[in-house]
Design a protein around this motif. Structure first.
Motif, PDB file in Angstrom:
ATOM      1  N   MET A  92       9.408   6.043  -3.699  1.00  0.00           N
ATOM      2  CA  MET A  92       8.099   6.920  -2.814  1.00  0.00           C
ATOM      3  C   MET A  92       7.490   5.891  -2.094  1.00  0.00           C
ATOM      4  SD  MET A  92       6.502   9.637  -5.772  1.00  0.00           S
ATOM      5  CE  MET A  92       7.433  11.106  -5.910  1.00  0.00           C
ATOM      6  N   VAL A  93       6.869   6.488  -1.053  1.00  0.00           N
ATOM      7  CA  VAL A  93       5.781   5.730  -0.326  1.00  0.00           C
ATOM      8  C   VAL A  93       4.870   5.790  -1.422  1.00  0.00           C
ATOM      9  CG1 VAL A  93       4.096   5.863   1.711  1.00  0.00           C
ATOM     10  CG2 VAL A  93       6.557   6.562   1.723  1.00  0.00           C
ATOM     11  N   ILE A  94       3.944   4.648  -1.315  1.00  0.00           N
ATOM     12  CA  ILE A  94       2.832   4.430  -2.123  1.00  0.00           C
ATOM     13  C   ILE A  94       1.768   4.217  -1.252  1.00  0.00           C
ATOM     14  CG2 ILE A  94       1.739   2.801  -3.824  1.00  0.00           C
ATOM     15  CD1 ILE A  94       4.719   1.384  -4.043  1.00  0.00           C
ATOM     16  N   LEU A  95       0.485   5.183  -1.780  1.00  0.00           N
ATOM     17  CA  LEU A  95      -0.499   5.531  -0.952  1.00  0.00           C
ATOM     18  C   LEU A  95      -1.899   4.727  -1.482  1.00  0.00           C
ATOM     19  CD1 LEU A  95      -0.205   9.462  -0.127  1.00  0.00           C
ATOM     20  CD2 LEU A  95       0.706   7.233   1.361  1.00  0.00           C
ATOM     21  N   ASP A  96      -2.636   4.197  -0.598  1.00  0.00           N
ATOM     22  CA  ASP A  96      -4.042   3.624  -1.067  1.00  0.00           C
ATOM     23  C   ASP A  96      -4.988   4.581  -1.208  1.00  0.00           C
ATOM     24  OD1 ASP A  96      -6.244   2.212  -1.472  1.00  0.00           O
ATOM     25  OD2 ASP A  96      -6.566   2.053   0.733  1.00  0.00           O
ATOM     26  N   GLY A  97      -5.048   4.767  -2.883  1.00  0.00           N
ATOM     27  CA  GLY A  97      -5.939   6.031  -2.990  1.00  0.00           C
ATOM     28  C   GLY A  97      -7.461   5.955  -2.824  1.00  0.00           C
ATOM     29  N   PRO A 120      -7.500  -2.163   4.095  1.00  0.00           N
ATOM     30  CA  PRO A 120      -6.722  -2.162   5.267  1.00  0.00           C
ATOM     31  C   PRO A 120      -5.282  -1.605   5.096  1.00  0.00           C
ATOM     32  CG  PRO A 120      -7.111  -4.378   4.810  1.00  0.00           C
ATOM     33  CD  PRO A 120      -7.854  -3.757   3.773  1.00  0.00           C
ATOM     34  N   VAL A 121      -4.668  -1.997   3.949  1.00  0.00           N
ATOM     35  CA  VAL A 121      -3.191  -1.473   3.508  1.00  0.00           C
ATOM     36  C   VAL A 121      -3.250  -0.051   3.346  1.00  0.00           C
ATOM     37  CG1 VAL A 121      -1.344  -1.690   2.219  1.00  0.00           C
ATOM     38  CG2 VAL A 121      -2.324  -3.778   2.833  1.00  0.00           C
ATOM     39  N   LEU A 122      -2.757   0.932   3.838  1.00  0.00           N
ATOM     40  CA  LEU A 122      -2.598   2.220   3.752  1.00  0.00           C
ATOM     41  C   LEU A 122      -1.327   2.623   2.884  1.00  0.00           C
ATOM     42  CD1 LEU A 122      -4.664   4.636   6.331  1.00  0.00           C
ATOM     43  CD2 LEU A 122      -5.534   3.430   4.450  1.00  0.00           C
ATOM     44  N   ASN A 123      -0.478   1.970   3.440  1.00  0.00           N
ATOM     45  CA  ASN A 123       0.917   2.511   2.760  1.00  0.00           C
ATOM     46  C   ASN A 123       1.755   1.239   2.346  1.00  0.00           C
ATOM     47  OD1 ASN A 123       1.082   4.237   5.703  1.00  0.00           O
ATOM     48  ND2 ASN A 123       0.579   5.280   4.081  1.00  0.00           N
ATOM     49  N   VAL A 124       2.478   1.442   1.195  1.00  0.00           N
ATOM     50  CA  VAL A 124       3.259   0.510   0.706  1.00  0.00           C
ATOM     51  C   VAL A 124       4.482   1.102   0.448  1.00  0.00           C
ATOM     52  CG1 VAL A 124       3.568  -1.293  -1.256  1.00  0.00           C
ATOM     53  CG2 VAL A 124       1.285  -0.950   0.059  1.00  0.00           C
ATOM     54  N   ALA A 125       5.662   0.196   0.373  1.00  0.00           N
ATOM     55  CA  ALA A 125       6.928   0.834  -0.126  1.00  0.00           C
ATOM     56  C   ALA A 125       7.710  -0.145  -0.522  1.00  0.00           C
ATOM     57  CB  ALA A 125       7.707   1.638   0.961  1.00  0.00           C
ATOM     58  N   VAL A 171       6.991  -3.783   1.595  1.00  0.00           N
ATOM     59  CA  VAL A 171       6.393  -3.945   3.058  1.00  0.00           C
ATOM     60  C   VAL A 171       5.022  -2.960   2.807  1.00  0.00           C
ATOM     61  CG1 VAL A 171       7.322  -1.439   3.381  1.00  0.00           C
ATOM     62  CG2 VAL A 171       6.801  -2.695   5.426  1.00  0.00           C
ATOM     63  N   ALA A 172       4.167  -3.764   3.515  1.00  0.00           N
ATOM     64  CA  ALA A 172       2.678  -3.211   3.473  1.00  0.00           C
ATOM     65  C   ALA A 172       2.238  -3.006   4.918  1.00  0.00           C
ATOM     66  CB  ALA A 172       1.671  -4.310   2.765  1.00  0.00           C
ATOM     67  N   ALA A 173       1.734  -1.637   5.282  1.00  0.00           N
ATOM     68  CA  ALA A 173       1.525  -1.291   6.525  1.00  0.00           C
ATOM     69  C   ALA A 173      -0.196  -1.212   6.550  1.00  0.00           C
ATOM     70  CB  ALA A 173       2.157   0.018   6.940  1.00  0.00           C
ATOM     71  N   LEU A 174      -0.764  -1.773   7.789  1.00  0.00           N
ATOM     72  CA  LEU A 174      -2.075  -1.846   7.853  1.00  0.00           C
ATOM     73  C   LEU A 174      -2.492  -1.095   9.278  1.00  0.00           C
ATOM     74  CD1 LEU A 174      -1.091  -4.799   6.598  1.00  0.00           C
ATOM     75  CD2 LEU A 174      -3.508  -5.166   6.905  1.00  0.00           C
ATOM     76  N   PRO A 175      -2.204   0.318   9.176  1.00  0.00           N
ATOM     77  CA  PRO A 175      -2.553   0.949  10.445  1.00  0.00           C
ATOM     78  C   PRO A 175      -3.843   0.678  11.253  1.00  0.00           C
ATOM     79  CG  PRO A 175      -1.978   2.483   8.592  1.00  0.00           C
ATOM     80  CD  PRO A 175      -2.169   1.346   8.004  1.00  0.00           C
ATOM     81  N   GLY A 176      -3.813   0.446  12.533  1.00  0.00           N
ATOM     82  CA  GLY A 176      -5.064   0.002  13.150  1.00  0.00           C
ATOM     83  C   GLY A 176      -5.528  -1.517  13.284  1.00  0.00           C
TER      84      GLY A 176
END
Ligand SMILES: Cc1cc2nc3c(=O)[nH]c(=O)nc-3n(C[C@H](O)[C@H](O)[C@H](O)COP(=O)(O)OP(=O)(O)OC[C@H]3O[C@@H](n4cnc5c(N)ncnc54)[C@H](O)[C@@H]3O)c2cc1C
Length: 414
Positions: A285-290, A295-300, A318-323
């Motif tokens: 699953m996509v893992i969300l920063d609760g 700054p990382v909002l999504n991880v997979a 993978v760690a995504a940092l939107p913005g």
């Protein structure tokens, strides 16, 4: 200088490729000139020591209608994420599933500490609404930001911060949720109609599959365009190409520069890849920063979803940092993920950091997709900035631009 093509297309991203394919289907030849060394634009995959690194965490939503116009999805050999998300909060992952499609996730979803029972009921109601309403109606009515709309729907701050912001802020590359409510509605519908997936060989399989359907010699790589004079395309090499029609299928900021159309503002995103001997979770699953703070909002854990993304016995995270594109993204990601998964994060090896300054066009309210693509005098523009900032939007804009080009060619045929 001779006119040897009816159409020259600038850019071999999804929009340019879709435009060329649609023209080819109707017997119109075109030449794509692409600045880069490969096709795909923002949908590229790098291969590094047996790992597949998409340039920025991205997924295909199988509900995108445009995909099946040109492809049999089986060609992409997709690996699906499990529906829903794993929300990481207080040192634990909480499954928030889609009980309509995976009833076994109902108890966990009801118990997940992401909001009140009313918040969860509202999600179910939105899902029902997204299915019932005719897609075009989602684009009508007064437009407001996603954040304002979520509050107007009655969602609590907890629900927004723990679930909706990391999910939609991640997808939209917009942690402030300032994007148009219309985009929220469209994405919500796509998420609940289909699945999120990646091709077995990486996201670039999508543009590769499109390019493979084009006639030989239709694409010239390593050919940056410097400027346009009418429908004459001036390449940085000094060569000039004259065509009856020119389609600028670049990213929005470049299209503005080449064509003098209004400026397109950018949503940015950073992305960090790590390899690990052990996966921090087995979930697909996509893992969300609760906390919703990032700054990382999504991880997979990409290797859970597609084992081909990592060599045997290794994992790809993978760690995504939107913005976020400035600063030491690796250190930021490690620091945050250490609070989730402890010291194992220190053993992860950094593979790559991507700083994507133009992830997509800003789509603030009032937002109207389907902006004009015919600029007159044989000049056209397509790309995600003319429709929705997505794979679907880019492909759709390429197709509808091809239709306009055909109409223009037909009107000039004696
Ligand atoms: C990190 C990230 C995550 C994303 N996640 C998703 C997702 O999960 N789902 C989704 O649907 N969408 C996602 N998107 C958005 C999606 O990738 C884009 O909307 C889409 O790929 C845009 O395609 P395009 O053809 O319009 O533009 P581009 O892909 O930008 O293609 C433009 C092409 O023009 C070329 N070019 C530029 N200037 C010149 C020049 N002067 N001369 C010649 N060629 C030139 C470029 O090299 C490029 O190949 C994401 C984007 C990013 C960056």
């Amino acid at each position: 200088m001779t006119i040897d093509r009816d159409v020259v297309i600038v850019g071999a991203g999804l929009a340019g490729l879709s435009c060329a394919l649609e023209l080819q289907r109707h017997g119109v030849s075109s030449l794509i000139v692409e600045a880069g060394n490969q096709v795909g634009g923002r949908v590229r995959t790098d291969q590094r020591d047996g790992f597949l690194l998409d340039r920025g965490f991205q997924v295909i939503l199988t509900a995108y209608p445009e995909l099946s116009r040109y492809l049999d999805l089986a060609e992409l050999d997709l690996r699906r994420f499990d529906n829903g998300a794993l929300v990481w909060l207080n040192g634990k992952g909480h499954v928030v599933g889609d009980p309509f499609r995976a009833p076994t996730t109902l108890p966990a979803t009801v118990l997940a500490p992401i909001g009140s029972p009313m918040d969860k009921w509202r999600i179910a109601w939105l899902r029902h609404r997204a299915h019932r309403v005719e897609p075009n109606r989602l684009l009508r009515g007064q437009d407001i930001s996603t954040a304002t709309a979520l509050r107007a729907f009655g969602f609590s701050n907890t629900m927004i911060d723990r679930f909706l912001r990391p999910l939609f802020g991640g997808i939209q590359l917009d942690p402030a949720l300032a994007t148009s409510r219309r985009m929220f509605d469209i994405i919500f519908r796509m998420l609940s109609d289909g699945h999120s997936a990646v091709p077995r060989t990486g996201m670039q399989a999508l543009p590769h599959a499109l390019a493979a359907k084009l006639n030989n010699d239709c694409i010239r790589l390593h050919s940056p365009v410097e400027r346009l004079d009418g429908t004459t395309v001036r390449l940085a090499s000094g060569e000039s190409l004259r065509a009856r029609n020119v389609v600028v299928a670049t990213d929005g900021p470049t299209a503005s520069r080449l064509l003098g159309i209004p400026e397109v503002h950018s949503r940015q995103v950073g992305c960090v890849y790590f390899s690990a001997p052990e996966a921090p979770t087995k979930k697909k699953m996509v893992i969300l920063d609760g906390t919703g703070k990032g700054p990382v909002l999504n991880v997979a854990v990409m290797s859970n979803i597609a084992p081909t993304y990592a060599p045997r016995d290794q994992h790809l995270i993978v760690a995504a940092l939107p913005g976020v594109v400035d600063g030491d993204l690796e250190a930021m990601a490690r620091q945050q993920l250490r609070t989730w998964w402890g010291n194992q994060v220190d053993a992860w090896q950094h593979l790559e950091t991507y700083r994507i300054h133009h992830g997509g066009p800003v789509q603030a309210p009032p937002f109207s997709p389907k902006q004009s693509v015919a600029l007159g005098d044989g000049r056209f523009v397509c790309g995600d900035h003319r429709d929705t900032g997505s794979i679907q939007g880019a492909m759709y804009s390429g197709r509808r631009t091809a239709e306009e080009v055909r109409a223009s060619l037909a009107s000039h045929t004696p």
